[in-house]
Design an enzyme around this catalytic site. Structure first.
Site, mmCIF file in Angstrom:
data_model
loop_
_atom_site.group_PDB
_atom_site.id
_atom_site.type_symbol
_atom_site.label_atom_id
_atom_site.label_comp_id
_atom_site.label_asym_id
_atom_site.label_seq_id
_atom_site.Cartn_x
_atom_site.Cartn_y
_atom_site.Cartn_z
ATOM 1 C CG ASP A 1 -2.454 -0.481 1.483
ATOM 2 O OD1 ASP A 1 -2.542 -0.977 -0.220
ATOM 3 O OD2 ASP A 1 -3.170 -0.578 1.825
ATOM 4 N NE ARG B 1 -1.350 2.282 3.655
ATOM 5 C CZ ARG B 1 -1.227 3.162 3.562
ATOM 6 N NH1 ARG B 1 -2.890 3.121 3.012
ATOM 7 N NH2 ARG B 1 -0.450 3.861 2.523
ATOM 8 N NE ARG C 1 -8.576 2.269 6.679
ATOM 9 C CZ ARG C 1 -8.111 1.659 5.902
ATOM 10 N NH1 ARG C 1 -6.991 2.847 5.781
ATOM 11 N NH2 ARG C 1 -8.584 1.423 5.196
ATOM 12 C CG HIS D 1 -8.129 7.160 3.528
ATOM 13 N ND1 HIS D 1 -7.893 6.654 3.053
ATOM 14 C CD2 HIS D 1 -7.490 7.187 4.692
ATOM 15 C CE1 HIS D 1 -6.832 5.907 3.793
ATOM 16 N NE2 HIS D 1 -6.335 6.016 4.801
ATOM 17 C CB CYS E 1 -4.864 6.951 -2.813
ATOM 18 S SG CYS E 1 -6.349 6.855 -2.245
HETATM 19 N N1 ARG Z 1 -5.225 0.120 0.978
HETATM 20 C C1 ARG Z 1 -5.452 1.513 1.229
HETATM 21 C C2 ARG Z 1 -5.770 1.149 2.624
HETATM 22 O O1 ARG Z 1 -7.266 0.973 2.555
HETATM 23 C C3 ARG Z 1 -5.511 1.833 0.677
HETATM 24 C C4 ARG Z 1 -5.484 3.432 0.748
HETATM 25 C C5 ARG Z 1 -6.081 4.673 -0.279
HETATM 26 N N2 ARG Z 1 -4.940 5.726 0.668
HETATM 27 C C6 ARG Z 1 -6.060 7.546 0.078
HETATM 28 N N3 ARG Z 1 -5.662 8.462 0.425
HETATM 29 N N4 ARG Z 1 -7.478 7.059 0.222
HETATM 30 O O2 ARG Z 1 -5.206 1.638 3.683
#
Ligand code: ARG
Length: 290
Positions: A75, A100, A145, A174, A277
């Site tokens: 990621d 992550r 998040r 996000h 992203c």
């Molecule tokens: N797979 C990543 C996650 O779920 C994707 C992140 C996407 N990033 C963003 N800025 N929306 O964390």
């Protein structure tokens, strides 16, 4: 509505972005509804598509820095989550999911070695995924998040007003999946004349009311365009880099005098990410944050 008959003249502002070539891209775990590890991914195609975004930024005069991809951190291509940088200060990420957390040091090391002062986070936050600078203020997302406590923390770090917005649809986890900053210049009288676009259905009622009040000229994007990650876009004030599938949003942008630049990142959408992203804005100390 204050629609004028004249289309405003848009001016492209120079941007400096951090990107990460998706050499290790694969969907090996699932931390958002888009990620299905059972579905095959094509790393070669992800790299090719990512390259078209890189090339488009360069062609339009922007400056791109690259961070080395780390094996086992698929990621990392989504550099927007690597931090939030203004005035030469890098507020670091603290990821919600363990998958992550290995990205935190590589990003902070990169910022330190490129002259940024580090602000180490205590609270869970995912960088520009949930924090968007509009003029002097920071729009901050929560719900999935970044935590509300991180909104307080980032306000303390930068001494700026933070406007908290709550996301309610897990597909738009996000802030940058539901809201795009088109032109960050602030208007007079405390009302932001300028401009954002957002997906109303991704927010709770209170957040929608805040957006309506503060951004009366915002572009309201349809569910159909939101569903194809149309809001996950980058803008330099004139050129707006969007998914080619967001055709309604494309037309809305043209009506307002923007120049949509269509970039297909369908392979990276398998990881739940798109154009924004893959793009982290680097704002150095001596730079205008427009
Ligand atoms: N797979 C990543 C996650 O779920 C994707 C992140 C996407 N990033 C963003 N800025 N929306 O964390």
């Amino acid at each position: 509505m204050s629609l004028t008959t004249q289309t405003p003249v848009r001016v492209a502002q120079h941007r400096t972005y951090l990107m990460c070539r998706p050499e290790h891209f694969v969907v090996s775990y699932s931390i958002n509804p888009w990620m299905e590890p059972a579905k095959p991914t094509n790393t070669g195609r992800a790299i090719e598509q990512w390259q078209t975004l890189f090339d488009a930024y360069i062609a339009l005069g922007h400056e791109i820095h690259l961070i080395d991809p780390v094996p086992g951190l698929p990621d990392m291509v989504y550099t927007a989550n690597g931090g939030f940088l203004v005035d030469g200060v890098a507020y670091g990420p603290k990821f919600r999911f363990a998958e992550r957390s290995g990205e935190e040091r590589p990003f902070m090391d990169w910022f330190a070695s490129h002259g940024y002062h580090l602000a180490e986070p205590v609270e869970v936050n995912e960088g520009e995924g949930d924090f968007l600078l509009v003029g002097d203020i920071i729009l901050a997302g929560t719900g999935f998040r970044s935590t509300g406590d991180s909104h307080r923390e980032i306000g303390e770090v930068f001494g700026r007003e933070v406007v908290s917005l709550t996301l309610t649809d897990p597909r738009f986890y996000h802030l940058d999946t539901a809201l795009t900053v088109l032109d960050p210049v602030q208007g007079e009288g405390g009302v932001e004349r300028a401009n954002i676009a957002y997906l109303p259905g991704a927010f709770d009622d209170a957040s929608r009311a805040i957006l309506e009040e503060r951004f009366p000229d915002a572009i309201l994007v349809s569910d159909a365009d939101g569903d194809v990650f149309g809001l996950n876009s980058a803008s330099d004030g004139l050129n707006v880099f969007i998914s080619p599938r967001a055709t309604g949003f494309e037309a809305q942008l043209r009506e307002r005098g923007y120049n949509p630049v269509l970039i297909d990142l369908s392979e990276l959408l398998l990881g739940g990410g798109g154009i924004k992203c893959c793009t982290l804005e680097l704002r150095a100390a001596n730079q205008e944050n427009a």
